[in-house]
Structure formats: C-alpha cells, structure tokens
Design a protein around this motif. Structure first.
Motif, PDB file in Angstrom:
ATOM      1  N   GLY A  48       0.806  -1.196   0.019  1.00 51.67           N
ATOM      2  CA  GLY A  48       0.119   0.009  -0.077  1.00 51.67           C
ATOM      3  C   GLY A  48       0.787   1.157  -0.044  1.00 51.67           C
ATOM      4  O   GLY A  48       0.179   2.368  -0.114  1.00 51.67           O
ATOM      5  N   ALA A  49       2.081   1.321   0.194  1.00 59.90           N
ATOM      6  CA  ALA A  49       3.074   2.327   0.175  1.00 59.90           C
ATOM      7  C   ALA A  49       3.294   2.719  -0.997  1.00 59.90           C
ATOM      8  O   ALA A  49       3.212   2.003  -2.418  1.00 59.90           O
ATOM      9  N   ILE A  52       9.577   2.443  -1.612  1.00 57.38           N
ATOM     10  CA  ILE A  52      10.375   1.434  -0.479  1.00 57.38           C
ATOM     11  C   ILE A  52      10.268   2.099   0.858  1.00 57.38           C
ATOM     12  O   ILE A  52      10.200   3.418   0.882  1.00 57.38           O
ATOM     13  N   TYR A  53      10.406   1.237   1.693  1.00 58.04           N
ATOM     14  CA  TYR A  53      10.379   1.831   3.065  1.00 58.04           C
ATOM     15  C   TYR A  53      11.688   2.893   3.487  1.00 58.04           C
ATOM     16  O   TYR A  53      12.398   2.583   3.312  1.00 58.04           O
ATOM     17  N   GLY A  54      10.975   3.867   4.080  1.00 59.03           N
ATOM     18  CA  GLY A  54      11.827   5.021   4.105  1.00 59.03           C
ATOM     19  C   GLY A  54      13.011   4.776   4.913  1.00 59.03           C
ATOM     20  O   GLY A  54      13.872   5.411   4.675  1.00 59.03           O
ATOM     21  N   GLY A  55      12.539   4.185   6.102  1.00 57.39           N
ATOM     22  CA  GLY A  55      13.619   3.580   6.927  1.00 57.39           C
ATOM     23  C   GLY A  55      14.821   3.276   6.618  1.00 57.39           C
ATOM     24  O   GLY A  55      16.156   3.160   7.042  1.00 57.39           O
ATOM     25  N   GLY A 281      -6.592   9.893   3.066  1.00 58.10           N
ATOM     26  CA  GLY A 281      -6.686   9.783   1.603  1.00 58.10           C
ATOM     27  C   GLY A 281      -5.138   9.846   1.013  1.00 58.10           C
ATOM     28  O   GLY A 281      -4.761   8.977   0.315  1.00 58.10           O
ATOM     29  N   MET A 282      -4.256  10.332   1.923  1.00 64.26           N
ATOM     30  CA  MET A 282      -2.851  10.439   1.551  1.00 64.26           C
ATOM     31  C   MET A 282      -1.992  10.764   2.612  1.00 64.26           C
ATOM     32  O   MET A 282      -2.246  11.733   3.535  1.00 64.26           O
ATOM     33  N   MET A 283      -1.085  10.143   2.909  1.00 57.86           N
ATOM     34  CA  MET A 283      -0.293  10.207   4.172  1.00 57.86           C
ATOM     35  C   MET A 283       1.272   9.697   3.714  1.00 57.86           C
ATOM     36  O   MET A 283       1.461   8.535   3.623  1.00 57.86           O
ATOM     37  N   VAL A 284       2.068  10.679   3.486  1.00 58.47           N
ATOM     38  CA  VAL A 284       3.598  10.541   3.108  1.00 58.47           C
ATOM     39  C   VAL A 284       4.558  11.301   3.799  1.00 58.47           C
ATOM     40  O   VAL A 284       4.338  12.421   4.253  1.00 58.47           O
ATOM     41  N   SER A 285       5.678  10.788   4.217  1.00 58.56           N
ATOM     42  CA  SER A 285       6.735  11.763   4.910  1.00 58.56           C
ATOM     43  C   SER A 285       7.375  12.478   4.016  1.00 58.56           C
ATOM     44  O   SER A 285       7.644  12.352   2.813  1.00 58.56           O
ATOM     45  N   GLY A 339       4.895  15.334   7.650  1.00 57.44           N
ATOM     46  CA  GLY A 339       4.404  14.512   6.448  1.00 57.44           C
ATOM     47  C   GLY A 339       3.223  15.163   5.903  1.00 57.44           C
ATOM     48  O   GLY A 339       2.521  16.047   6.594  1.00 57.44           O
ATOM     49  N   VAL A 340       2.913  14.901   4.822  1.00 59.92           N
ATOM     50  CA  VAL A 340       1.611  15.170   4.101  1.00 59.92           C
ATOM     51  C   VAL A 340       0.642  14.273   4.799  1.00 59.92           C
ATOM     52  O   VAL A 340       0.706  13.054   4.881  1.00 59.92           O
ATOM     53  N   VAL A 341      -0.547  14.769   5.299  1.00 59.22           N
ATOM     54  CA  VAL A 341      -1.858  14.192   5.835  1.00 59.22           C
ATOM     55  C   VAL A 341      -2.871  14.733   5.377  1.00 59.22           C
ATOM     56  O   VAL A 341      -3.512  15.939   5.934  1.00 59.22           O
ATOM     57  N   ARG A 342      -3.527  14.101   4.478  1.00 51.74           N
ATOM     58  CA  ARG A 342      -4.834  14.724   3.701  1.00 51.74           C
ATOM     59  C   ARG A 342      -5.817  13.686   3.954  1.00 51.74           C
ATOM     60  O   ARG A 342      -5.697  12.418   3.610  1.00 51.74           O
TER      61      ARG A 342
END
Length: 354
Positions: A48-49, A52-55, A281-285, A339-342
């Motif tokens: 669902g991302a 790749i995993y940001g960490g 709807g959208m959540m990204v760092s 992060g973006v949190v929409r």
C-alpha cells in the motif's frame, strides 16, 4: 534490459550477522568513483505504500556516510528529505560528499539516486569522541513511568509471523497515553522496538546506529492519524475476486491479519468503519530528523521504548516528535518528522458540457 533490484547479484545471507545487518548491507563501487555505494540486497516496499520503506534509505545513507569518517567520529545529527518515492525494482545509488573535515566535527551529505534522479537527500554531522570537555552541561527527559519491558522471548502472533515475519525488527505496541483526551496534542503513541537476533561484534556501534535509524521511521507520521482517530484502511476489498487470485485459505488468513492490525490501531469492535470516521486519503513523509544522544551506549538488538506525539497539524501536513529510550531509561535519540496528511475527499461528478 529488465529492471533488477540490485546492481550486482546479492550474496548468500550471512548467518553470522543479524537480519537488519543483512538488509542494510552496502556494496562499495570504488571502481566507478570513491564514496559511491549501492544496496546489496533488495529493499522492502510496504504493502500500500508509494515506494520503498523510508527507514531503509535513511539507514543506508547513514551506513554509507559512516564509512567515510575516522573511527573516532560518531554521528550526532541527521536531517533528511524524502524527494521522490523509491522503486524497489531497481538499485539505489548512494553518493557521499565530504562537506567539512574539522578537528571536532565533520559533515557529510548523501544523495540517494535512481535513474539519475535524487529520491532522498540528507546532511549528517559527526562529532569526535570525548570532545565535549571534562565537565559538560547535561540533562535528559526521563523514561515514562509504569512501563513494562516485554519478555525477550516473546512469542510472535502466528499471523504477524506469516505476513510480517520477514521484518528485520520486532515491535510491540503499547496503549496510547491520554487516549480519551479531547486535545490531540496531549495524546502519545508508544511502542517497544528492537532488531531481530543479535547484531554482530564486527558491525560495531555503526551497525546499532543504522539499525536505530531504520526503526525510527516505524509508526511515525501515522501518529497524526491515530491521535485524530482517522480511518486508515480504505474500502473493504472484494474477497471473491481476491480468492480467485490467491486461494480461499490465503484470503481468509489475510482478512484475519487485517483485522488484527485494525485491533492494534485501536478501532475496537468497529473494524469496518461503521462509525464513519474521516478517512486518510494520502499520508507520506516529507522530512525526517534524528538527534543521537548516546550513540555508543546502547544496543539496537535490545528493547528500546519509543514515545511519539504531535504538536501541530494543519494545511494538509502534520509534525511528529519521538523520544527513544533504552529499557533502563537512557534517552538515546530524539526524532522529528513532517509529512503530508490529507483526508479523502469525495469526487464531485463533472457537470455535462451540454
């Protein structure tokens, strides 16, 4: 030419190293130029991302930079920006630049690039050991009270083991503090984390720092959705069509695993969002910062306690802070992330032109 997740064929897993050391292993490309590295093994793309995993990118950038400083210099701060989503199907190239070589401090920047484009950039500062003077000014936030350390041999849930058993670290969620508060900023999400297995002596303190950086991105920006009690799982999947693809038994297990995740998120008995919570709807760092406080005085393969809170959210973004402690109460890192949190918005049907 077909895409490949690594530039060279990955070697066999090294059983003398922990899972996280194998995951974060780098290959130096000295034949091309100095201080260029690439991922030795494929990087994880969370379901669902966007990428790749940001960490993993955070940790590999740190690993690359650590290989370019004297052994008596240790990272104390790291400031990162996520530029583009990383593609797990092609290699990541890490370019280290020597910005400053001082007597007490050294500075490095690292760019992670794919297909010639920067996907991630970070600047790190390293400090020489014992350069703080004989009588340093010191204080630290204490470990929260009434915290129970998990058992070292805690048995993993069979569903978690099946669908998340490949993770190089383990985590155990702790109930949210001030969960019933009407003020989102007063709530705190918490978890215990540690690397799987035992980090090898050959990895040195650098391996523990890279492992900590990898885990610091876990459960982080999602804090904003949790303290606002937002729905994060989207619409129910079409079980019938999925069953054709994966088999009835597999889809049933996946549904049980999703229910387990929803329960861990604190949704209680409302596992299908009957309460109509607002939906993410959208959540990204966007960015990620780590301040390392005791970089040579902890083990990332022993339980560490992470506590997160958010001082602000608005304008489609959120900011989260995180304190990470050893199990004996030593504060080893302070992290920040924006992060973006929409929220998901219903699309209004376009009006007919005629």
């Amino acid at each position: 030419m077909a895409d490949h997740p690594t530039l060279v064929r990955p070697p066999p897993i090294d059983p003398s190293k922990s899972a996280i050391e194998n995951v974060l292993e780098l290959t130096e490309l000295s034949a091309i130029a100095p201080d260029i590295f690439t991922n030795t093994r494929p990087l994880w793309h969370p379901p669902g991302a966007r990428g790749i995993y940001g960490g993993a990118v955070i940790a590999q950038c740190l690993s690359a930079a650590q290989r370019t400083v004297p052994s008596n210099f240790t990272v104390h701060s790291m400031h990162c920006y996520f530029v583009l989503a990383g593609d797990s199907e092609i290699p990541v190239m890490y370019y280290v630049e020597h910005v400053r070589e001082g007597k007490s401090y050294a500075t490095r920047t690292v760019q992670a690039r794919q297909r010639g484009k920067c996907i991630f950039t970070t600047t790190m500062s390293f400090v020489r050991e014992n350069s703080g003077g004989s009588s340093p000014v010191s204080h630290a936030v204490p470990l929260p009270t009434n915290i129970v350390v998990p058992a070292e041999d805690r048995e993993q849930d069979p569903l978690e083991k099946r669908f998340n058993g490949g993770s190089p670290f383990v985590s155990q969620r702790v109930e949210m503090l001030n969960k019933d508060s009407k003020s989102p900023h007063a709530k705190k999400t918490r978890q215990w984390i540690r690397a799987r297995g035992r980090i090898s002596p050959e990895g040195g303190h650098e391996a523990h720092l890279s492992a900590l950086a990898y885990m610091s991105d876990s459960y982080f920006i999602g804090t904003v959705s949790r303290i606002h009690n937002l729905w994060r799982f989207g619409a129910p999947t079409n079980a019938k069509s999925k069953a054709i693809e994966t088999g009835d038994d597999e889809i049933a297990l996946r549904e049980k695993y999703v229910k387990l995740l929803k329960t861990q998120e604190g949704y209680g008995d409302d596992l299908e969002n009957a309460l109509k919570r607002p939906e993410v709807g959208m959540m990204v760092s966007l960015d990620h910062s780590i301040y390392f406080h005791e970089p040579r005085k902890f083990r990332a393969d022993e339980w560490m306690f992470a506590e997160m809170s958010s001082p602000w959210s608005g304008d489609g973004r959120g900011v989260v802070t995180q304190h990470i402690f050893t199990k004996d109460g030593t504060l080893i890192a302070t992290c920040f992330q924006e992060g973006v949190v929409r929220l998901k918005e219903e699309r209004i049907p376009a009006k007919p032109k005629l």
